[in-house]
Scaffold this motif. Structure first.
Motif, PDB file in Angstrom:
ATOM      1  N   ALA A 150       3.097   7.098   4.843  1.00 56.34           N
ATOM      2  CA  ALA A 150       2.902   7.378   6.261  1.00 56.34           C
ATOM      3  C   ALA A 150       4.115   6.946   7.075  1.00 56.34           C
ATOM      4  N   ALA A 151       4.717   5.801   6.708  1.00 60.53           N
ATOM      5  CA  ALA A 151       5.902   5.316   7.417  1.00 60.53           C
ATOM      6  C   ALA A 151       7.078   6.258   7.216  1.00 60.53           C
ATOM      7  N   VAL A 152       7.243   6.766   6.007  1.00 66.23           N
ATOM      8  CA  VAL A 152       8.325   7.720   5.725  1.00 66.23           C
ATOM      9  C   VAL A 152       8.152   8.971   6.592  1.00 66.23           C
ATOM     10  N   ALA A 153       6.912   9.462   6.671  1.00 61.48           N
ATOM     11  CA  ALA A 153       6.652  10.653   7.478  1.00 61.48           C
ATOM     12  C   ALA A 153       6.885  10.383   8.961  1.00 61.48           C
ATOM     13  N   GLU A 154       6.491   9.205   9.429  1.00 62.17           N
ATOM     14  CA  GLU A 154       6.679   8.860  10.838  1.00 62.17           C
ATOM     15  C   GLU A 154       8.162   8.817  11.196  1.00 62.17           C
ATOM     16  N   ARG A 193      17.387   3.600   6.622  1.00 62.44           N
ATOM     17  CA  ARG A 193      16.075   4.250   6.647  1.00 62.44           C
ATOM     18  C   ARG A 193      15.068   3.449   5.820  1.00 62.44           C
ATOM     19  N   GLN A 194      15.499   2.983   4.651  1.00 62.30           N
ATOM     20  CA  GLN A 194      14.605   2.201   3.800  1.00 62.30           C
ATOM     21  C   GLN A 194      14.241   0.873   4.456  1.00 62.30           C
ATOM     22  N   GLN A 195      15.208   0.258   5.128  1.00 58.88           N
ATOM     23  CA  GLN A 195      14.928  -0.991   5.837  1.00 58.88           C
ATOM     24  C   GLN A 195      13.878  -0.777   6.925  1.00 58.88           C
ATOM     25  N   LEU A 196      13.967   0.349   7.611  1.00 57.91           N
ATOM     26  CA  LEU A 196      13.003   0.646   8.667  1.00 57.91           C
ATOM     27  C   LEU A 196      11.620   0.956   8.099  1.00 57.91           C
ATOM     28  N   VAL A 197      11.570   1.664   6.976  1.00 55.06           N
ATOM     29  CA  VAL A 197      10.280   1.914   6.322  1.00 55.06           C
ATOM     30  C   VAL A 197       9.632   0.584   5.938  1.00 55.06           C
ATOM     31  N   ASP A 198      10.416  -0.304   5.336  1.00 60.08           N
ATOM     32  CA  ASP A 198       9.884  -1.619   4.955  1.00 60.08           C
ATOM     33  C   ASP A 198       9.386  -2.386   6.173  1.00 60.08           C
ATOM     34  N   ALA A 199      10.180  -2.362   7.255  1.00 62.06           N
ATOM     35  CA  ALA A 199       9.782  -3.088   8.459  1.00 62.06           C
ATOM     36  C   ALA A 199       8.520  -2.499   9.067  1.00 62.06           C
ATOM     37  N   ASP A 211       0.847  -1.183   0.000  1.00 58.24           N
ATOM     38  CA  ASP A 211       0.000   0.000   0.000  1.00 58.24           C
ATOM     39  C   ASP A 211       0.885   1.236   0.000  1.00 58.24           C
ATOM     40  N   ALA A 212       0.812   2.018  -1.089  1.00 57.22           N
ATOM     41  CA  ALA A 212       1.661   3.199  -1.216  1.00 57.22           C
ATOM     42  C   ALA A 212       1.372   4.214  -0.119  1.00 57.22           C
ATOM     43  N   LEU A 213       0.110   4.320   0.304  1.00 58.67           N
ATOM     44  CA  LEU A 213      -0.235   5.268   1.357  1.00 58.67           C
ATOM     45  C   LEU A 213       0.418   4.879   2.681  1.00 58.67           C
ATOM     46  N   LEU A 214       0.455   3.575   2.972  1.00 56.60           N
ATOM     47  CA  LEU A 214       1.125   3.117   4.186  1.00 56.60           C
ATOM     48  C   LEU A 214       2.609   3.455   4.142  1.00 56.60           C
ATOM     49  N   ARG A 215       3.217   3.285   2.970  1.00 53.92           N
ATOM     50  CA  ARG A 215       4.646   3.593   2.837  1.00 53.92           C
ATOM     51  C   ARG A 215       4.889   5.078   3.062  1.00 53.92           C
TER      52      ARG A 215
END
Length: 256
Positions: free
Chosen positions: A109-113, A128-134, A103-107
């Motif tokens: 939101a994770a980037v913003a968080e 950072r990308q690993q944490l977004v994925d997790a 879900d692109a929206l979830l991604r």
């Protein structure tokens, strides 16, 4: 070694299985899919289902596959296949029976968080990308859980990849970045089990037994198929236990 071509029944697209002497499938990366899957929306879901990143593979004996750039052989993407359940999930994705659970929206939101998290301000882009994925249950974190739990829910045994969630045990907000990426701080759970666990309506004892919150009516447990004293996680390692203890503490469970 040779590759035997099959055609999927709905889309008629080819897949290949690498075989060795005696016709047995090779142990290492036996499944070959068309290279164009790398550019389709289900790519990350396919990698997660198989618990494998996929690598380029070339062989002249890949019937129905495109020629490599050199024109000397044909090319595909080779995957490991950890289980029959993982293979079934991959085929469903390849056939387009289920959408990719990304879900692109979830991604976003994770980037913003992470941008607002003080502990994440000095990270490398890779971390950072690993944490977004997790955070959204994708990437290496999900692949590790799919491998550890053999592509099925740790509690129910459900193996439908499209409903499996890579769930953190210790709540994300209270975890260090190292803990957020630790596969032992994770359970692979069917979506309804994940939601109950995430809301603190259920937890697990150190022996894997399912623990229920007093706020969860017994009638609802029956409707969800979670009743019974024999419900427990199917395989726990010692490294899971501190995270489970923290989950029980946060949500007020008394049992060990």
């Amino acid at each position: 070694m040779y590759a035997y071509t099959y055609h999927l029944p709905i889309s008629d697209q080819p897949i290949c299985v690498k075989r060795g002497k005696g016709g047995r499938a090779m142990r290492t990366r036996p499944l070959l899919v068309l290279p164009q899957h790398r550019d389709l929306p289900h790519w990350e879901a396919l990698r997660a289902a198989l618990g494998s990143p996929g690598i380029d593979y070339r062989n002249a004996d890949l019937h129905g596959f495109p020629l490599a750039a050199t024109g000397q052989s044909k090319t595909g993407i080779a995957f490991d296949v950890p289980s029959v359940q993982a293979l079934r999930a991959a085929v469903r994705l390849l056939e387009g029976i289920v959408p990719a659970p990304v879900d692109a929206l979830l991604r976003q939101a994770a980037v913003a968080e992470l941008a607002d998290d003080p502990s994440c301000r000095q990270l490398t882009e890779t971390l950072r990308q690993q944490l977004v994925d997790a955070r959204i249950g994708q990437g290496g974190f999900r692949r590790a859980l799919m491998a550890y739990w053999d592509g099925s829910c740790a509690l129910s045994g459900c193996s439908l990849a499209q409903v499996l969630v890579a769930s953190h045990i210790k709540p994300w907000a209270g975890s260090s970045n190292e803990e957020r990426l630790d596969p032992f701080n994770g359970l692979l759970l069917a979506a309804h089990v994940d939601r109950l666990f995430d809301r603190g309506l259920i937890s697990f004892a150190n022996d894997g037994r399912l623990l229920y919150s007093a706020a969860l009516p017994h009638a609802e447990l029956e409707r969800l198929g979670l009743q019974g004293d024999d419900r427990r996680l199917k395989q726990l390692a010692p490294a899971h236990l501190p995270y489970l203890a923290e989950h029980r503490r946060v949500f007020g469970f008394i049992s060990n």
